[in-house]
Design a protein around this motif. Structure first.
Motif, PDB file in Angstrom:
ATOM      1  N   THR A  76       0.851  -1.234   0.000  1.00  0.00           N
ATOM      2  CA  THR A  76       0.017   0.053  -0.127  1.00  0.00           C
ATOM      3  C   THR A  76       0.881   1.290   0.043  1.00  0.00           C
ATOM      4  O   THR A  76       0.418   2.176  -0.454  1.00  0.00           O
ATOM      5  N   HIS A  77       2.087   1.053   0.707  1.00  0.00           N
ATOM      6  CA  HIS A  77       3.227   2.364   0.502  1.00  0.00           C
ATOM      7  C   HIS A  77       4.470   1.549   0.974  1.00  0.00           C
ATOM      8  O   HIS A  77       4.525   0.314   1.137  1.00  0.00           O
ATOM      9  N   ALA A  78       5.548   2.731   1.012  1.00  0.00           N
ATOM     10  CA  ALA A  78       6.648   1.980   1.199  1.00  0.00           C
ATOM     11  C   ALA A  78       7.123   1.738   2.752  1.00  0.00           C
ATOM     12  O   ALA A  78       8.167   1.201   3.038  1.00  0.00           O
ATOM     13  N   GLY A  80       8.282   0.795   6.235  1.00  0.00           N
ATOM     14  CA  GLY A  80       8.913  -0.426   6.836  1.00  0.00           C
ATOM     15  C   GLY A  80       7.953  -1.191   7.366  1.00  0.00           C
ATOM     16  O   GLY A  80       7.766  -2.505   7.079  1.00  0.00           O
ATOM     17  N   ASP A  81       6.944  -0.704   8.132  1.00  0.00           N
ATOM     18  CA  ASP A  81       5.957  -1.753   8.860  1.00  0.00           C
ATOM     19  C   ASP A  81       4.986  -2.370   7.844  1.00  0.00           C
ATOM     20  O   ASP A  81       4.129  -3.075   8.300  1.00  0.00           O
ATOM     21  N   HIS A  82       5.143  -1.878   6.516  1.00  0.00           N
ATOM     22  CA  HIS A  82       4.272  -2.517   5.588  1.00  0.00           C
ATOM     23  C   HIS A  82       5.041  -3.376   4.544  1.00  0.00           C
ATOM     24  O   HIS A  82       4.478  -3.879   3.514  1.00  0.00           O
ATOM     25  N   THR A  83       6.143  -3.261   4.691  1.00  0.00           N
ATOM     26  CA  THR A  83       7.218  -3.735   3.458  1.00  0.00           C
ATOM     27  C   THR A  83       8.503  -4.636   3.982  1.00  0.00           C
ATOM     28  O   THR A  83       9.112  -5.455   3.034  1.00  0.00           O
ATOM     29  N   GLY A 190      -4.030   0.817   3.775  1.00  0.00           N
ATOM     30  CA  GLY A 190      -2.722   1.128   4.118  1.00  0.00           C
ATOM     31  C   GLY A 190      -2.978   2.369   5.040  1.00  0.00           C
ATOM     32  O   GLY A 190      -3.981   2.463   6.000  1.00  0.00           O
ATOM     33  N   ASP A 191      -1.980   3.036   5.239  1.00  0.00           N
ATOM     34  CA  ASP A 191      -2.008   4.022   6.221  1.00  0.00           C
ATOM     35  C   ASP A 191      -2.951   5.423   5.896  1.00  0.00           C
ATOM     36  O   ASP A 191      -2.851   6.356   6.671  1.00  0.00           O
ATOM     37  N   ILE A 192      -3.577   5.441   4.887  1.00  0.00           N
ATOM     38  CA  ILE A 192      -4.799   6.520   4.783  1.00  0.00           C
ATOM     39  C   ILE A 192      -5.617   6.237   5.902  1.00  0.00           C
ATOM     40  O   ILE A 192      -6.183   7.326   6.262  1.00  0.00           O
ATOM     41  N   GLY A 227      -4.653   0.784   7.891  1.00  0.00           N
ATOM     42  CA  GLY A 227      -3.269   0.482   8.052  1.00  0.00           C
ATOM     43  C   GLY A 227      -2.792   0.124   9.483  1.00  0.00           C
ATOM     44  O   GLY A 227      -1.803  -0.560   9.762  1.00  0.00           O
ATOM     45  N   HIS A 228      -3.601   0.759  10.480  1.00  0.00           N
ATOM     46  CA  HIS A 228      -3.394   0.356  11.874  1.00  0.00           C
ATOM     47  C   HIS A 228      -4.681   0.613  12.561  1.00  0.00           C
ATOM     48  O   HIS A 228      -5.419   1.289  12.207  1.00  0.00           O
ATOM     49  N   GLY A 229      -4.868  -0.508  13.622  1.00  0.00           N
ATOM     50  CA  GLY A 229      -5.985  -0.138  14.474  1.00  0.00           C
ATOM     51  C   GLY A 229      -7.160  -1.179  13.968  1.00  0.00           C
ATOM     52  O   GLY A 229      -6.733  -2.019  13.139  1.00  0.00           O
TER      53      GLY A 229
HETATM   54 ZN   LIG Z   1       2.171   2.080   8.934  1.00  0.00          ZN
END
Ligand SMILES: [Zn+2]
Length: 333
Positions: A76-78, A80-83, A190-192, A227-229
């Motif tokens: 979803t984006h770069a 580190g916590d997603h990649t 993602g983190d949107i 992305g979180h929660g």
């Molecule tokens: Zn994140």
């Protein structure tokens, strides 16, 4: 009608559409997911280190038909916590926006590893990072960026399911994308979306992030995987959008008065948002907002706020979400 659990692991949120949650959603505790149809599947993001990513892949293998082989990975984006776990699914097609690929080396795992091993050398920023990222192990991570990129939109098939990838960044990061499964009315943001936590804008423009929220609000979706929660609904997207709008509205007059972004972050009253976890992230968002104002929302080049410096500033606020009260005390109001 829904009874999603806010607990670690996989849960099926629609037919063959799964969320993988990592409570409590604070620093580094990101969510992921998998969309599966027959033997075909698409993994949404990996996690912050190899251990946690392996654990997730084992869970997928045990519970998702065909889950022993990941066919497609979309980041979803770069961040580190997603990649950072990408190297564990190297055999898959790895897809992301062009912005995500450009943003990929912003976080160097070797540097994070060094900070975690000797945070004392890195001052307050090191202390903050050690507090935030202590559960994670950044050794042996090889950055593995997407090899297939897109701009704007891309449609892919996962078995018979249609999956829409929609670029909405720069916003939280340089290359944010939504992953939308129309027939199942599910979107991965993602983190949107940070649900029940404070968002953080590394890039902006904030107006573009607000627009990304509006794109979700216009979708026909029942389930929003943040992305979180915890698993969310449109109502949660609306609340987070309103946070961004409210902070923008409070920030603008302070910018116009010539106030420094850090003072502005202290001065605003977060009101109903002050008890959201990680409230100190408002400092980073405020800095991005001030950059937006300076460029009249038309920044030609998207430059992230300086990560290390921001970690230091946030450390100064750690555990002190009521920044407004502190500001008032300091300034005798
Ligand atoms: Zn994140």
């Amino acid at each position: 009608m829904r009874n999603w659990k806010n607990q670690k692991g996989l849960q099926e949120v629609a037919n063959g559409v799964w969320a993988y949650l990592q409570p409590d959603g604070s620093w580094g505790w990101s969510n992921a997911g998998i969309i599966a149809d027959g033997e075909a599947n698409l993994l949404v993001d990996t996690l912050f280190d190899l251990k946690y990513t392996r654990e997730m892949l084992d869970d997928i293998k045990a519970n998702v038909p065909g889950g022993d082989k990941i066919g497609i990975l979309v980041n979803t984006h770069a961040d580190g916590d997603h990649t950072f776990g990408n190297q564990l699914v190297k055999g898959a097609r790895i897809i992301g926006t062009e912005g995500t690929v450009s943003d990929f080396d912003r976080f160097d795992p070797a540097f994070l590893d060094q900070v975690m091993k000797d945070p004392g050398q890195f001052g307050r920023a090191g202390a903050f990072m050690a507090e935030c990222f202590r559960p994670f192990d950044f050794s042996d991570i090889e950055l593995t960026p997407p090899t297939e990129t897109f701009r704007d939109r891309m449609t892919i098939k996962v078995g018979d399911k249609t999956v829409e990838l929609i670029e909405v960044g720069p916003a939280h990061s340089l290359g944010d994308a939504l992953i939308y499964v129309p027939e199942d009315k599910v979107v991965y943001t993602g983190d949107i979306l940070f649900n029940e936590g404070t968002p953080i804008a590394w890039y902006g423009p904030i107006a573009r992030w607000v627009n990304a929220c509006n794109i979700i609000l216009d979708m026909d979706v029942d389930v929003v995987v943040p992305g979180h929660g915890p698993i969310a609904t449109k109502e949660d997207v609306r609340r987070m959008r309103d946070y961004l709008l409210d902070v923008t509205e409070m920030a603008r007059p302070l910018y116009e008065q010539g106030m420094d972004f850090l003072d502005a972050a202290y001065k605003i009253d977060l009101g109903e948002y002050r008890d959201w976890p990680d409230a100190e992230r408002v400092i980073v968002t405020m800095r991005t907002l001030f950059d937006d104002f300076e460029a009249a929302d038309e920044r030609p080049v998207h430059v992230p706020v300086p990560f290390f410096e921001m970690m230091q500033d946030m450390r100064n606020h750690l555990g002190k979400p009521r920044v407004h009260d502190e500001w008032c005390q300091a300034h005798d109001h």
